[in-house]
Design a protein around this motif. Structure first.
Motif, PDB file in Angstrom:
ATOM      1  N   LYS A   1       0.825  -1.200   0.000  1.00 57.87           N
ATOM      2  CA  LYS A   1       0.000   0.000   0.000  1.00 57.87           C
ATOM      3  C   LYS A   1       0.863   1.256   0.000  1.00 57.87           C
ATOM      4  CE  LYS A   1      -4.129  -1.891   2.230  1.00 57.87           C
ATOM      5  NZ  LYS A   1      -5.021  -1.788   3.410  1.00 57.87           N
ATOM      6  N   LYS A   2       1.958   1.213   0.773  1.00 54.35           N
ATOM      7  CA  LYS A   2       2.842   2.364   0.833  1.00 54.35           C
ATOM      8  C   LYS A   2       3.471   2.628  -0.522  1.00 54.35           C
ATOM      9  CE  LYS A   2       6.780   4.221   3.373  1.00 54.35           C
ATOM     10  NZ  LYS A   2       7.802   3.964   4.429  1.00 54.35           N
ATOM     11  N   ALA A   3       3.910   1.558  -1.198  1.00 51.33           N
ATOM     12  CA  ALA A   3       4.512   1.710  -2.517  1.00 51.33           C
ATOM     13  C   ALA A   3       3.516   2.266  -3.514  1.00 51.33           C
ATOM     14  CB  ALA A   3       5.039   0.356  -3.008  1.00 51.33           C
ATOM     15  N   HIS A   4       2.237   1.836  -3.379  1.00 47.77           N
ATOM     16  CA  HIS A   4       1.196   2.336  -4.284  1.00 47.77           C
ATOM     17  C   HIS A   4       0.985   3.831  -4.083  1.00 47.77           C
ATOM     18  CE1 HIS A   4      -2.561   2.729  -6.423  1.00 47.77           C
ATOM     19  NE2 HIS A   4      -3.128   3.193  -5.328  1.00 47.77           N
ATOM     20  N   LYS A   5       1.000   4.291  -2.839  1.00 50.86           N
ATOM     21  CA  LYS A   5       0.756   5.700  -2.559  1.00 50.86           C
ATOM     22  C   LYS A   5       1.862   6.581  -3.122  1.00 50.86           C
ATOM     23  CE  LYS A   5      -2.102   5.162   1.578  1.00 50.86           C
ATOM     24  NZ  LYS A   5      -2.223   5.425   3.023  1.00 50.86           N
ATOM     25  N   LEU A   6       3.081   6.034  -3.233  1.00 50.65           N
ATOM     26  CA  LEU A   6       4.191   6.825  -3.741  1.00 50.65           C
ATOM     27  C   LEU A   6       4.078   7.066  -5.240  1.00 50.65           C
ATOM     28  CD1 LEU A   6       7.171   5.212  -1.782  1.00 50.65           C
ATOM     29  CD2 LEU A   6       6.061   7.395  -1.332  1.00 50.65           C
ATOM     30  N   GLN A   7       3.234   6.320  -5.934  1.00 54.42           N
ATOM     31  CA  GLN A   7       3.124   6.438  -7.373  1.00 54.42           C
ATOM     32  C   GLN A   7       2.282   7.633  -7.802  1.00 54.42           C
ATOM     33  OE1 GLN A   7       4.963   4.325  -9.377  1.00 54.42           O
ATOM     34  NE2 GLN A   7       5.709   3.689  -7.385  1.00 54.42           N
TER      35      GLN A   7
ATOM     36  N   LYS B   1       6.215   4.413 -15.445  1.00 50.19           N
ATOM     37  CA  LYS B   1       6.863   3.108 -15.390  1.00 50.19           C
ATOM     38  C   LYS B   1       8.382   3.199 -15.569  1.00 50.19           C
ATOM     39  CE  LYS B   1       2.840   0.477 -16.988  1.00 50.19           C
ATOM     40  NZ  LYS B   1       2.299  -0.443 -18.021  1.00 50.19           N
ATOM     41  N   ASP B   2       8.847   4.224 -16.307  1.00 48.56           N
ATOM     42  CA  ASP B   2      10.289   4.361 -16.522  1.00 48.56           C
ATOM     43  C   ASP B   2      10.979   5.123 -15.399  1.00 48.56           C
ATOM     44  OD1 ASP B   2       9.304   6.867 -16.922  1.00 48.56           O
ATOM     45  OD2 ASP B   2      10.089   7.125 -18.948  1.00 48.56           O
ATOM     46  N   GLY B   3      10.207   5.478 -14.340  1.00 49.91           N
ATOM     47  CA  GLY B   3      10.789   6.151 -13.189  1.00 49.91           C
ATOM     48  C   GLY B   3      10.708   7.662 -13.232  1.00 49.91           C
TER      49      GLY B   3
END
Length: 237
Positions: free
Chosen positions: A57-63, A86-88
């Protein structure tokens, strides 16, 4: 002496047997599913799973970072947000229009839940009128409509909406810029509830943005009225 020595040899295997029985399953921190284990082992496995979920969930919020939303024609949203591609690389979208995507009812409910804070922060509702922020009189918010939210770097927020006055006129209101972290003595009394409801709204907006939760098209032809231009507080610009 010989008798005592023999007795010592006899009792030694009994002391070490329990250690060798569980040695293979505990030295690496893993649990053998075929062996009967203490309750603590089972609960630890659940904690590991929940930790993985929290990290996901934390990783998702960073997107995605939601900065501003505005309701358009009571059915759609325009959203200002930043997103990690996707490429950063990071992209910024200013007032992206989603007029082909109807709001889900859960998103509407999340906006509705902020009306009490719109009224309180703008001064149209008095603090003494709200005895419980979780169980207030629904009549207090009946004349309010939420039309927008602006979030500044997760530090502060401006709530925007309409209020119908006693003269049956609709007035645009912007609640004052409110810090999301304040001193308990001098800050907004219901800040915890405001933060909780903002979090719920952002989650619904993200689901709407990714087309995971979209509302159904209303029956009949939609007739759009000309909407007044909403303005945001100077601190948010």
């Amino acid at each position: 002496m010989a008798t005592k020595k023999a007795a010592a040899k006899k009792t030694k295997p009994e002391e070490t047997a329990p250690l060798s029985e569980f040695q293979d399953t505990t030295k690496t921190g893993r649990v053998d599913p075929g062996a009967e284990q203490p309750e603590g082992k089972k609960s630890r496995k659940k904690v590991d799973l929940s930790d993985d979920t929290k990290q996901a969930k934390k990783a998702h919020k960073l997107q995605v970072s939601i900065e501003k939303i505005k309701v358009v024609h009571d059915h759609f949203l325009t959203i200002t947000y930043s997103r990690v591609e996707k490429d950063g690389t990071q992209s910024h979208y200013n007032a992206a229009s989603f007029t082909d995507r109807y709001m889900h009812q859960d998103l509407r409910s999340a906006l509705h839940d902020l009306k009490i804070h719109l009224g309180l922060l703008s001064g149209f509702i008095k603090l003494k009128e709200v005895k419980s922020i979780q169980n207030y009189d629904a009549e207090l918010v009946k004349r309010f409509t939420m039309t927008g939210v602006s979030i500044k770097a997760n530090e502060g927020v401006v709530l925007t909406g309409h209020v119908r006055t006693e003269l049956k006129k609709v007035t645009i209101i912007n609640a004052p810029y409110t810090l999301l972290e304040q001193n308990d003595l001098t800050g907004y009394k219901h800040l915890d509830d405001l933060n909780e409801k903002l979090t719920a709204l952002v989650q619904e907006v993200e689901a709407y943005l990714e087309a995971k939760k979209v509302g159904q098209e209303p029956r009949g032809k939609l007739e759009f009225e000309e909407e007044p231009e909403d303005t945001y507080a100077e601190e948010d610009r």
